[in-house]
Write a protein that holds these residues in place. Structure first.
Motif, PDB file in Angstrom:
ATOM      1  N   VAL A 188      15.625   5.697   8.795  1.00  0.00           N
ATOM      2  CA  VAL A 188      14.994   4.534   9.433  1.00  0.00           C
ATOM      3  C   VAL A 188      15.044   4.734  10.940  1.00  0.00           C
ATOM      4  O   VAL A 188      16.080   5.114  11.493  1.00  0.00           O
ATOM      5  CB  VAL A 188      15.725   3.227   9.078  1.00  0.00           C
ATOM      6  CG1 VAL A 188      15.239   2.091   9.961  1.00  0.00           C
ATOM      7  CG2 VAL A 188      15.504   2.847   7.638  1.00  0.00           C
ATOM      8  N   LEU A 189      13.919   4.472  11.600  1.00  0.00           N
ATOM      9  CA  LEU A 189      13.899   4.404  13.057  1.00  0.00           C
ATOM     10  C   LEU A 189      14.003   2.932  13.455  1.00  0.00           C
ATOM     11  O   LEU A 189      13.082   2.145  13.210  1.00  0.00           O
ATOM     12  CB  LEU A 189      12.614   4.999  13.620  1.00  0.00           C
ATOM     13  CG  LEU A 189      12.401   6.500  13.382  1.00  0.00           C
ATOM     14  CD1 LEU A 189      11.065   6.932  13.962  1.00  0.00           C
ATOM     15  CD2 LEU A 189      13.527   7.317  13.990  1.00  0.00           C
ATOM     16  N   ALA A 190      15.130   2.545  14.017  1.00  0.00           N
ATOM     17  CA  ALA A 190      15.355   1.172  14.452  1.00  0.00           C
ATOM     18  C   ALA A 190      15.539   1.166  15.961  1.00  0.00           C
ATOM     19  O   ALA A 190      15.508   2.210  16.608  1.00  0.00           O
ATOM     20  CB  ALA A 190      16.578   0.586  13.755  1.00  0.00           C
ATOM     21  N   ALA A 191      15.726  -0.003  16.540  1.00  0.00           N
ATOM     22  CA  ALA A 191      15.880  -0.109  17.990  1.00  0.00           C
ATOM     23  C   ALA A 191      16.703  -1.341  18.321  1.00  0.00           C
ATOM     24  O   ALA A 191      16.847  -2.250  17.495  1.00  0.00           O
ATOM     25  CB  ALA A 191      14.509  -0.190  18.674  1.00  0.00           C
ATOM     26  N   GLY A 205      11.114   0.763  11.762  1.00  0.00           N
ATOM     27  CA  GLY A 205      11.622  -0.595  11.704  1.00  0.00           C
ATOM     28  C   GLY A 205      10.719  -1.582  12.425  1.00  0.00           C
ATOM     29  O   GLY A 205       9.657  -1.243  12.952  1.00  0.00           O
ATOM     30  N   VAL A 206      11.183  -2.832  12.454  1.00  0.00           N
ATOM     31  CA  VAL A 206      10.440  -3.904  13.113  1.00  0.00           C
ATOM     32  C   VAL A 206      11.367  -4.576  14.126  1.00  0.00           C
ATOM     33  O   VAL A 206      12.564  -4.757  13.861  1.00  0.00           O
ATOM     34  CB  VAL A 206       9.907  -4.926  12.084  1.00  0.00           C
ATOM     35  CG1 VAL A 206      11.042  -5.613  11.335  1.00  0.00           C
ATOM     36  CG2 VAL A 206       9.011  -5.957  12.743  1.00  0.00           C
ATOM     37  N   GLU A 263      17.969 -11.393   6.455  1.00  0.00           N
ATOM     38  CA  GLU A 263      16.729 -11.390   5.670  1.00  0.00           C
ATOM     39  C   GLU A 263      15.547 -11.080   6.590  1.00  0.00           C
ATOM     40  O   GLU A 263      15.477 -11.562   7.715  1.00  0.00           O
ATOM     41  CB  GLU A 263      16.525 -12.756   5.014  1.00  0.00           C
ATOM     42  CG  GLU A 263      15.351 -12.807   4.033  1.00  0.00           C
ATOM     43  CD  GLU A 263      15.217 -14.159   3.348  1.00  0.00           C
ATOM     44  OE1 GLU A 263      14.627 -14.200   2.254  1.00  0.00           O
ATOM     45  OE2 GLU A 263      15.696 -15.164   3.910  1.00  0.00           O
ATOM     46  N   GLY A 264      14.643 -10.252   6.086  1.00  0.00           N
ATOM     47  CA  GLY A 264      13.434  -9.950   6.832  1.00  0.00           C
ATOM     48  C   GLY A 264      13.655  -9.033   8.022  1.00  0.00           C
ATOM     49  O   GLY A 264      12.827  -8.999   8.933  1.00  0.00           O
ATOM     50  N   SER A 265      14.730  -8.258   8.032  1.00  0.00           N
ATOM     51  CA  SER A 265      15.044  -7.383   9.160  1.00  0.00           C
ATOM     52  C   SER A 265      15.046  -5.922   8.735  1.00  0.00           C
ATOM     53  O   SER A 265      15.098  -5.584   7.548  1.00  0.00           O
ATOM     54  CB  SER A 265      16.417  -7.732   9.736  1.00  0.00           C
ATOM     55  OG  SER A 265      17.436  -7.384   8.817  1.00  0.00           O
ATOM     56  N   THR A 266      15.031  -5.048   9.735  1.00  0.00           N
ATOM     57  CA  THR A 266      15.196  -3.621   9.470  1.00  0.00           C
ATOM     58  C   THR A 266      16.565  -3.353   8.856  1.00  0.00           C
ATOM     59  O   THR A 266      16.703  -2.514   7.957  1.00  0.00           O
ATOM     60  CB  THR A 266      15.040  -2.824  10.778  1.00  0.00           C
ATOM     61  OG1 THR A 266      13.785  -3.143  11.372  1.00  0.00           O
ATOM     62  CG2 THR A 266      15.115  -1.336  10.531  1.00  0.00           C
ATOM     63  N   ALA A 267      17.587  -4.053   9.341  1.00  0.00           N
ATOM     64  CA  ALA A 267      18.939  -3.867   8.817  1.00  0.00           C
ATOM     65  C   ALA A 267      18.992  -4.167   7.319  1.00  0.00           C
ATOM     66  O   ALA A 267      19.663  -3.451   6.553  1.00  0.00           O
ATOM     67  CB  ALA A 267      19.921  -4.765   9.564  1.00  0.00           C
ATOM     68  N   GLN A 268      18.313  -5.210   6.878  1.00  0.00           N
ATOM     69  CA  GLN A 268      18.313  -5.542   5.450  1.00  0.00           C
ATOM     70  C   GLN A 268      17.710  -4.418   4.626  1.00  0.00           C
ATOM     71  O   GLN A 268      18.255  -4.021   3.587  1.00  0.00           O
ATOM     72  CB  GLN A 268      17.545  -6.841   5.204  1.00  0.00           C
ATOM     73  CG  GLN A 268      17.562  -7.277   3.742  1.00  0.00           C
ATOM     74  CD  GLN A 268      16.567  -8.379   3.439  1.00  0.00           C
ATOM     75  OE1 GLN A 268      15.584  -8.542   4.154  1.00  0.00           O
ATOM     76  NE2 GLN A 268      16.801  -9.130   2.368  1.00  0.00           N
ATOM     77  N   VAL A 269      16.574  -3.869   5.076  1.00  0.00           N
ATOM     78  CA  VAL A 269      15.937  -2.776   4.337  1.00  0.00           C
ATOM     79  C   VAL A 269      16.835  -1.547   4.334  1.00  0.00           C
ATOM     80  O   VAL A 269      17.003  -0.885   3.300  1.00  0.00           O
ATOM     81  CB  VAL A 269      14.557  -2.456   4.955  1.00  0.00           C
ATOM     82  CG1 VAL A 269      13.980  -1.174   4.372  1.00  0.00           C
ATOM     83  CG2 VAL A 269      13.600  -3.620   4.723  1.00  0.00           C
ATOM     84  N   ALA A 270      17.450  -1.226   5.479  1.00  0.00           N
ATOM     85  CA  ALA A 270      18.339  -0.071   5.550  1.00  0.00           C
ATOM     86  C   ALA A 270      19.532  -0.242   4.612  1.00  0.00           C
ATOM     87  O   ALA A 270      19.967   0.709   3.948  1.00  0.00           O
ATOM     88  CB  ALA A 270      18.819   0.125   6.982  1.00  0.00           C
ATOM     89  N   ARG A 271      20.046  -1.460   4.543  1.00  0.00           N
ATOM     90  CA  ARG A 271      21.201  -1.732   3.678  1.00  0.00           C
ATOM     91  C   ARG A 271      20.830  -1.622   2.202  1.00  0.00           C
ATOM     92  O   ARG A 271      21.516  -0.975   1.409  1.00  0.00           O
ATOM     93  CB  ARG A 271      21.746  -3.130   3.989  1.00  0.00           C
ATOM     94  CG  ARG A 271      23.059  -3.470   3.299  1.00  0.00           C
ATOM     95  CD  ARG A 271      23.453  -4.913   3.534  1.00  0.00           C
ATOM     96  NE  ARG A 271      23.395  -5.305   4.931  1.00  0.00           N
ATOM     97  CZ  ARG A 271      22.502  -6.142   5.444  1.00  0.00           C
ATOM     98  NH1 ARG A 271      21.562  -6.679   4.665  1.00  0.00           N
ATOM     99  NH2 ARG A 271      22.518  -6.451   6.724  1.00  0.00           N
ATOM    100  N   LEU A 272      19.733  -2.259   1.807  1.00  0.00           N
ATOM    101  CA  LEU A 272      19.357  -2.296   0.396  1.00  0.00           C
ATOM    102  C   LEU A 272      18.895  -0.939  -0.119  1.00  0.00           C
ATOM    103  O   LEU A 272      19.130  -0.599  -1.290  1.00  0.00           O
ATOM    104  CB  LEU A 272      18.256  -3.342   0.172  1.00  0.00           C
ATOM    105  CG  LEU A 272      18.664  -4.804   0.399  1.00  0.00           C
ATOM    106  CD1 LEU A 272      17.475  -5.730   0.165  1.00  0.00           C
ATOM    107  CD2 LEU A 272      19.819  -5.202  -0.511  1.00  0.00           C
ATOM    108  N   LEU A 273      18.247  -0.154   0.736  1.00  0.00           N
ATOM    109  CA  LEU A 273      17.748   1.156   0.315  1.00  0.00           C
ATOM    110  C   LEU A 273      18.664   2.288   0.765  1.00  0.00           C
ATOM    111  O   LEU A 273      18.322   3.460   0.602  1.00  0.00           O
ATOM    112  CB  LEU A 273      16.324   1.379   0.850  1.00  0.00           C
ATOM    113  CG  LEU A 273      15.268   0.401   0.340  1.00  0.00           C
ATOM    114  CD1 LEU A 273      13.892   0.746   0.915  1.00  0.00           C
ATOM    115  CD2 LEU A 273      15.207   0.406  -1.181  1.00  0.00           C
TER     116      LEU A 273
END
Length: 444
Positions: A7-10, A89-90, A103-113
């Motif tokens: 994931v590319l996050a910021a 990410g967003v 919920e609805g964050s890049t962190a949530q997607v990174a955590r779940l996947l």
């Protein structure tokens, strides 16, 4: 199931995630790797650039729309045949629907996947401070694994070395950097980046400018935990039974690709048409008018009287979202100019200075082409236009009393972009309502 992924996050919006993603896709493709790009959140603009660069359809991963099982299914659906998945990410890593980004964050997607995170940092005004910044993000949530940093807008090679040395003190690698150069960035406008079809991203310049430690990047991607096998994201594909025409041109382009794939799997034949250029509709039994930029093309849309008439007299179910809602209205005000539109729904659209945006859960106030009265759907809004409340509103926002949109049972027009894969019965209802109708003759 092993899928190398990052994931590319910021820390915040505007750090350059899309620019860095495009540079990395190219660098990885240079190693003869097939890269599947994804975008976190309800975004229609960034994916156009990722798709044009990767050559693969880009899907939206959103934890508000889909739970863990749904995200796993969509991720594995999109990543089929790819050597590596790169997720842009967003906003900031922990920015989402709630204050801590659960919920609805890049962190949530990174955590779940279970995706390792590379932090994209705008380093234009920092050196040693990059270390505590990155370390704070790494420690904030043990379920989100920050594994390295990519620095953007770096002043020089010496500046990059300072950043590398600072990060070494907290045990994080500098995986790459891009120089501070405005020509490497993609132009923006009021809803986000200019679409890929309207401006060419500076791919050659990015490829030449990017300094990337590909071996370290690939090692971290391949260290991602294995994922459990997930059920198929789409139902088994049925033969085409319903012709669905959908608006697709410079003015209307905002659709979730997984939603269109869902309609096709359920038996829809999707036929694109241009409200700007075509003078007649294709033969179809249902009509989709997605979001886009009708305000930028108001004169051309208004001038195409033949298409406005064809849509006004279309007999089948119509679903119009955001820009499509504006197009179905009595007219669109842009500055001091007024442009008549289709005139199928009451009210005029006015452009405002500030946006309305956010996730939405809505409840149907009456039957419409995708919902029965009382059913709830998830979606999002992002628009500058305003419409007065219609005499027959379509939705009530869950948790509040705000009413929105318009429906007469056959037409659904709303500012809410629905995420149909979260509730596939809405897609089934739309096709079932159109199935018994004869296709409208072209030129209707």
């Amino acid at each position: 199931m092993r899928i190398p992924r990052l994931v590319l996050a910021a820390p915040h919006s505007g750090a350059g995630k899309t620019t860095v993603a495009l540079a990395l896709v190219q660098a990885l493709q240079g190693k003869s790797l097939k890269v599947q790009a994804f975008k976190v959140g309800p975004d229609y603009m960034d994916p156009t650039h990722l798709e044009a660069t990767s050559g693969r359809r880009v899907y939206n991963l959103d934890g508000f729309f889909l739970g863990e099982a749904g995200l796993l299914s969509l991720f594995q659906h999109g990543a089929k045949g790819a050597d590596l998945a790169l997720v842009e990410g967003v906003m900031g890593l922990f920015d989402g629907k709630d204050p801590l980004g659960r919920e609805g964050s890049t962190a949530q997607v990174a955590r779940l996947l279970r995706i390792p995170v590379v932090l994209v940092v705008d380093a234009s005004a920092m050196a040693g401070s990059i270390a505590p910044l990155a370390e704070g993000f790494r420690r904030f949530d043990p379920g989100v694994r920050v594994v390295g940093v990519f620095a953007n807008r770096v002043g020089s090679a010496r500046h990059a070395e300072l950043l590398r040395e600072a990060l070494a003190h907290v045990g994080l690698p500098l995986l790459g950097w891009l120089p501070q150069d405005p020509t490497l960035e993609i132009p923006e406008r009021h809803l986000g980046l200019v679409l890929a079809g309207e401006v060419a991203p500076p791919l050659r310049a990015l490829a030449q400018a990017a300094q990337v430690d590909l071996e370290a990047l690939l090692r971290l991607a391949r260290d991602a935990e294995p994922l459990p096998e997930a059920p198929a994201f789409l139902p088994e594909r049925r033969p085409s039974q319903v012709a669905v025409a959908y608006a697709w041109d410079q003015a209307f382009r905002f659709y979730y690709p997984e939603a269109l794939e869902l309609l096709q799997a359920l038996g829809a034949e999707l036929i694109p048409f241009s409200p700007l250029k075509d003078t007649r509709l294709p033969q179809a039994q249902a009509l989709l008018l997605g979001g886009g930029y009708p305000e930028l093309f108001a004169e051309g849309l208004s001038r195409n009287w033949a298409m406005r008439e064809a849509i006004h007299h279309f007999p089948g179910p119509i679903v119009a979202e955001c820009g499509g809602y504006m197009y179905l209205s009595q007219g669109l005000w842009v500055g001091e100019g007024f442009f008549p539109m289709v005139g199928l729904v009451p009210g005029e659209a006015h452009m405002a200075q500030s946006p309305i945006l956010g996730y939405r859960e809505v409840e149907a106030l009456r039957d419409n082409p995708v919902a029965k009265k009382g059913e709830r759907f998830k979606g999002h809004e992002f628009h500058y236009a305003r419409m007065e409340q219609s005499p027959s509103p379509a939705w009530r926002r869950v948790g509040g009393q705000e009413m929105e949109g318009y429906t007469d049972g056959r037409v659904l027009a709303s500012f809410v972009h629905l995420y149909l894969p979260a509730r596939p019965e809405g897609a089934r209802r739309l096709l079932a309502g159109a199935k018994g109708l004869p296709p409208s003759p072209s030129g209707s």
